[in-house]
Design a protein around this motif. Structure first.
Motif, PDB file in Angstrom:
ATOM      1  N   THR A   1       0.703  -1.196  -0.237  1.00  0.00           N
ATOM      2  CA  THR A   1       0.141  -0.067  -0.149  1.00  0.00           C
ATOM      3  C   THR A   1       1.135   1.596   0.234  1.00  0.00           C
ATOM      4  O   THR A   1       0.369   1.934   0.449  1.00  0.00           O
ATOM      5  CB  THR A   1      -0.510   0.364   1.022  1.00  0.00           C
ATOM      6  OG1 THR A   1      -0.727  -0.402   2.300  1.00  0.00           O
ATOM      7  CG2 THR A   1      -2.763  -0.888   0.994  1.00  0.00           C
ATOM      8  N   ALA A   2       2.188   1.026  -0.093  1.00  0.00           N
ATOM      9  CA  ALA A   2       2.745   2.025   0.032  1.00  0.00           C
ATOM     10  C   ALA A   2       2.666   3.352  -1.317  1.00  0.00           C
ATOM     11  O   ALA A   2       2.724   2.602  -2.724  1.00  0.00           O
ATOM     12  CB  ALA A   2       4.475   2.547   0.313  1.00  0.00           C
ATOM     13  N   CYS A   3       3.315   4.380  -1.413  1.00  0.00           N
ATOM     14  CA  CYS A   3       2.713   5.207  -2.933  1.00  0.00           C
ATOM     15  C   CYS A   3       3.785   4.811  -3.450  1.00  0.00           C
ATOM     16  O   CYS A   3       4.994   3.958  -3.354  1.00  0.00           O
ATOM     17  CB  CYS A   3       3.475   6.744  -2.151  1.00  0.00           C
ATOM     18  SG  CYS A   3       2.742   7.633  -0.576  1.00  0.00           S
TER      19      CYS A   3
ATOM     20  N   ASP B   1      13.930   3.884   8.023  1.00  0.00           N
ATOM     21  CA  ASP B   1      13.680   5.205   8.128  1.00  0.00           C
ATOM     22  C   ASP B   1      13.842   6.571   7.043  1.00  0.00           C
ATOM     23  O   ASP B   1      14.559   6.355   6.335  1.00  0.00           O
ATOM     24  CB  ASP B   1      15.417   5.519   8.493  1.00  0.00           C
ATOM     25  CG  ASP B   1      15.692   7.319   9.383  1.00  0.00           C
ATOM     26  OD1 ASP B   1      14.645   7.855   9.173  1.00  0.00           O
ATOM     27  OD2 ASP B   1      16.507   7.028   9.405  1.00  0.00           O
ATOM     28  N   ASN B   2      12.284   6.905   7.264  1.00  0.00           N
ATOM     29  CA  ASN B   2      12.093   7.591   5.903  1.00  0.00           C
ATOM     30  C   ASN B   2      12.211   9.452   6.131  1.00  0.00           C
ATOM     31  O   ASN B   2      11.817  10.433   6.330  1.00  0.00           O
ATOM     32  CB  ASN B   2      10.701   7.573   5.836  1.00  0.00           C
ATOM     33  CG  ASN B   2       9.448   7.667   6.866  1.00  0.00           C
ATOM     34  OD1 ASN B   2       9.522   7.941   7.989  1.00  0.00           O
ATOM     35  ND2 ASN B   2       8.349   6.615   6.526  1.00  0.00           N
ATOM     36  N   LEU B   3      13.104   9.598   7.604  1.00  0.00           N
ATOM     37  CA  LEU B   3      14.123  10.836   8.012  1.00  0.00           C
ATOM     38  C   LEU B   3      12.916  11.726   8.680  1.00  0.00           C
ATOM     39  O   LEU B   3      12.923  12.836   8.669  1.00  0.00           O
ATOM     40  CB  LEU B   3      14.459  11.614   6.273  1.00  0.00           C
ATOM     41  CG  LEU B   3      15.379  10.073   5.808  1.00  0.00           C
ATOM     42  CD1 LEU B   3      15.838  11.857   4.506  1.00  0.00           C
ATOM     43  CD2 LEU B   3      16.320  10.300   6.842  1.00  0.00           C
TER      44      LEU B   3
ATOM     45  N   PRO C   1      13.918   5.857   0.748  1.00  0.00           N
ATOM     46  CA  PRO C   1      13.619   7.735   0.464  1.00  0.00           C
ATOM     47  C   PRO C   1      12.036   7.678   0.848  1.00  0.00           C
ATOM     48  O   PRO C   1      11.285   6.492  -0.616  1.00  0.00           O
ATOM     49  CB  PRO C   1      14.045   7.644  -1.435  1.00  0.00           C
ATOM     50  CG  PRO C   1      14.767   6.336  -1.481  1.00  0.00           C
ATOM     51  CD  PRO C   1      14.978   5.367  -0.186  1.00  0.00           C
ATOM     52  N   CYS C   2      11.527   8.849   0.591  1.00  0.00           N
ATOM     53  CA  CYS C   2       9.926   9.052   0.750  1.00  0.00           C
ATOM     54  C   CYS C   2       9.561   9.896  -0.116  1.00  0.00           C
ATOM     55  O   CYS C   2      10.083  11.275   0.160  1.00  0.00           O
ATOM     56  CB  CYS C   2       9.487   9.621   2.352  1.00  0.00           C
ATOM     57  SG  CYS C   2       8.354  10.254   2.119  1.00  0.00           S
ATOM     58  N   THR C   3       8.947   9.661  -1.636  1.00  0.00           N
ATOM     59  CA  THR C   3       9.158  10.574  -2.224  1.00  0.00           C
ATOM     60  C   THR C   3       7.656  11.113  -2.143  1.00  0.00           C
ATOM     61  O   THR C   3       8.179  12.762  -2.721  1.00  0.00           O
ATOM     62  CB  THR C   3       9.156   9.347  -4.131  1.00  0.00           C
ATOM     63  OG1 THR C   3       7.566   8.338  -3.520  1.00  0.00           O
ATOM     64  CG2 THR C   3       9.495   8.956  -4.583  1.00  0.00           C
TER      65      THR C   3
HETATM   66  S1  SF4 Z   1       7.002   6.820   3.260  1.00  0.00           S
HETATM   67 FE1  SF4 Z   1       6.616   8.487   1.820  1.00  0.00          FE
HETATM   68  S2  SF4 Z   1       6.254   7.647   0.351  1.00  0.00           S
HETATM   69 FE2  SF4 Z   1       6.628   5.702   1.670  1.00  0.00          FE
HETATM   70  S3  SF4 Z   1       4.609   4.930   1.713  1.00  0.00           S
HETATM   71 FE3  SF4 Z   1       5.276   6.693   3.608  1.00  0.00          FE
HETATM   72  S4  SF4 Z   1       4.534   8.746   2.529  1.00  0.00           S
HETATM   73 FE4  SF4 Z   1       4.450   7.008   0.381  1.00  0.00          FE
END
Ligand code: SF4
Lengths: 390, 282
Positions: free
Chosen positions: B17-19, B124-126, B208-210
């Motif tokens: 379900t991630a982006c 870790d998405n910072l 990386p969180c886009t």
């Molecule tokens: S980390 Fe960022 S890109 Fe990944 S699911 Fe969460 S909001 Fe979306």
């Protein structure tokens, strides 16, 4: 039968071990510390585990985590620790995991008075976590002996209902020395009316038992059933897709598995309530003991006074309050908590009065003065208070 | 991944379900690959997940037994469960940086102290990205987030002089490593070591969180940009440059050097039980 002159803390430990408790997670707090100490001595002797955590939140999480792995587990605390149970208590309700929680109430709010009895967690025990959409089971003893027996009953109910059960005691029960009889044989257990239930586990194929029935085993992790314990609203397949329909079913289950089977839970003691008493005194926990003495003595003087002692506090036993009369609710708090439930449950036209005290028990003399005032239609105003306390 | 996914993951949860463009899948995939390389079966693992993107997107993906804990509390749940569950099964936790280094940090420290078997993959998405993108405890200095609109002014826990892995080493962890999600085979090898430690292992992996981090910090949701931005700031231990934020590799490997919490407890309990049974039979 083994007989002891011991504390309620000791009695609770004996009851838990008899009920099959094999892991206790503790965090020191007055006046429940002795339970942890007794558990640390006694559990290993029967192959059980005592663990101590970095805070109460972690302690109950450890106990629920172990329960999710199939052990019967327990934790014990007092008010300031009970609020830190909010998080894991919710997890246990939502995941439908059996566990027993003991709360020895002291005087609050916050740290308050550590070595004195209070009853400020009447509502907190009904709503031990956030979010609503659940019922809770709470049992309230008024002696060390009853604390042992209700601890056993709490384990029994938690297994049958797949939910946490709280034993709501107070400082006088857990610290006080009393005569305690611990049964040894099956006959002795039966004679005491004790009930026991074994832990079983949900065999799948669903992630968890999607039913509002009781007597269905809970999820146990580590049995390779593909089980899931989750704090998110589960669908019947166990995935969190956050649908309102799924949440309705989940909530219904958590509420009605308890409401629909309330008769299995409800316990109470009544005294002189069958001759239309002029006053019915209502009290639970240790104050009920001096109230009972006062009621008996008042009867000897010819006053028509009765008494109701709820033993199971939640679900609240509304059905006990069917008479239209004057109720006097006696509690160890000044704000008046159970009195609100009595007001809700009693028939219209009843008079609901409140006597609140905290840190020490009401005396028989105080009760008699209060009965007299009520019989003479005088206001109940504690000294220095401008209004009736409730 | 397809063959691995069929064996280890629930079909219902693929794709996750991630982006789209999110790097979390790289962390998840590396862990499943490590378990496959070690020939683990689905029945050998109980998989726990936490709150936030890292927990949520890996939730209920494992084809065996799963749990999802309250925010920051999966560690004490795991410590209790560890005692009750079979000794030969392992606990794997996929959690976020906020969960492990913020709300749950005290519990992480005590899990390290007790050396309880659990492999904690901190994805870790910072920062706090599932709530829209607020700064966290590993957000680099100067970075703009929704709650540091003028740039992150607080120190963080990946600075060389105050590295969270140093704290955890002192706290008693027996395996500690750091990676970025694009480390691929190196990350898999590290995770294999982590899982084989019969004790507390933590692998900190930046991904990386886009959607939120990249948009706030770099002004663009372009996946290539943020992948390169992280990659350019990562270097293996010993090869770091002035621009390096994430020094990658194994920081501490004392695998299997200390007793594991639940096993030590069980041994003590069985000794005590035997002693009292013997005394009772006299
Ligand atoms: S980390 Fe960022 S890109 Fe990944 S699911 Fe969460 S909001 Fe979306």
């Amino acid at each position: 039968m083994k007989r002891y002159l011991e504390t309620g803390n000791f009695a609770i430990t004996e009851g838990a071990i008899l009920a099959g408790c094999r892991l206790f997670a503790g965090y020191p707090i007055t006046p429940a510390t002795e339970i942890a100490e007794a558990m640390s001595i006694n559990l290993p002797r029967v192959g059980g585990y005592y663990v101590q955590a970095e805070d109460e939140c972690a302690a109950m999480h450890m106990a629920v985590g172990a329960a999710s792995g199939g052990l019967k587990t327990m934790t014990a605390t007092s008010g300031p620790g009970f609020i830190l149970y909010a998080d894991p208590y919710g997890w246990a309700i939502g995941c439908e995991i059996p566990i027993v929680v003991l709360n020895s109430q002291r005087v609050g709010p916050v740290s308050g008075i550590t070595g004195a009895p209070g009853q400020g967690e009447f509502y907190n025990s009904r709503y031990p976590t956030q979010g609503g959409n659940y019922e809770t089971i709470v049992l309230a003893p008024n002696s060390a002996q009853e604390a042992m027996e209700l601890t056993i009953e709490a384990f029994y109910l938690s297994e049958r209902f797949r939910t946490p059960v709280t034993v709501l005691a107070d400082q006088l029960i857990t610290d006080g020395l009393e005569d305690i009889s611990v049964p040894e044989t099956d006959e002795e257990k039966e004679a005491m009316g004790l009930r026991f239930a074994e832990r079983e586990f949900h065999k799948g194929p669903e992630f968890y038992p999607p039913t509002d029935e009781i007597d269905v085993p809970p999820v146990v992790l580590g049995k390779n059933t593909g089980a899931m314990c989750s704090d998110w609203t589960p669908t019947e397949e166990g995935y969190d897709i956050e649908t309102v329909e799924a949440h309705h079913k989940h909530s219904y289950r958590m509420i009605y598995k308890i409401r629909n089977n309330k008769d299995i839970i409800t316990r109470y003691e009544t005294l002189f309530v069958d001759d239309d008493p002029d006053i019915i005194a209502v009290s639970y926990g240790t104050p009920s003991r001096s109230v009972k003495t006062a009621v008996k003595k008042a009867r000897e003087k010819g006053l028509k006074i009765g008494m109701i002692r709820p033993i199971s506090l939640w679900p609240f036993p509304d059905e006990l309050f069917s008479q239209k009369t004057k109720y006097l609710v006696v509690e160890l708090d000044y704000d008046g908590q159970m009195v609100r439930e009595v007001k809700r449950a009693a028939p219209g036209g009843s008079e609901i009065h409140f006597f609140g005290k905290c840190g020490e028990l009401p005396t028989v003399v105080e009760m008699h003065e209060t009965f007299d005032k009520l019989l003479n239609n005088e206001p109940l105003r504690p000294e220095g208070w401008e209004k009736e306390a409730w | 991944m397809d063959k691995l996914a069929r064996k280890y993951l629930r079909a219902r949860k693929i794709p996750s379900t991630a982006c789209s463009g999110c790097g979390l899948g790289q962390c998840h995939k590396a862990l499943v690959k490590a378990l496959a390389d070690l020939d683990y079966e689905v029945d050998d693992i109980i998989w726990g997940t936490s709150i936030g993107c890292s927990g949520r997107q890996t939730f209920a993906t494992w084809n065996g037994d799963n749990f999802a804990g309250t925010h920051g509390r999966v560690y004490p749940i795991a410590r209790g469960l560890r005692i009750a569950m079979p000794d030969d099964m392992k606990i794997i936790l996929t959690v976020g940086d906020g969960d492990a280094f913020g709300i749950g940090f005290n519990h992480v420290l005590h899990s390290a102290r007790t050396n309880t078997q659990m492999t904690v993959l901190v994805c870790d998405n910072l920062g706090y990205q599932s709530t829209g993108g607020q700064f966290g405890w590993t957000t680099p200095p100067g970075i703009v987030t929704d709650s540091s609109p003028y740039g992150m002014s607080e120190p963080n826990w990946v600075q060389p002089d105050m590295d969270v892995l140093k704290i955890l080493k002192e706290a008693g962890a027996t395996f500690l490593a750091r990676h970025v999600s694009m480390d691929g085979a190196a990350l898999v090898e590290t995770l294999k070591k982590a899982v084989q430690n019969n004790g507390f292992s933590l692998v900190h992996t930046v991904f990386p969180c886009t959607t939120n981090f990249a948009k706030n910090a770099l002004g663009s949701r372009n996946a290539v940009n943020i992948f390169n931005w992280i990659k350019d700031r990562a270097a293996p231990l010993g090869e770091e440059t002035e621009d390096t934020i994430w020094r990658t590799g194994v920081y501490h490997d004392a695998s299997n050097s200390r007793p594991e919490f639940s096993q030590a407890l069980k041994k003590q309990v069985s000794d005590i039980q035997r002693r009292f049974q013997d005394e009772g039979s006299h």
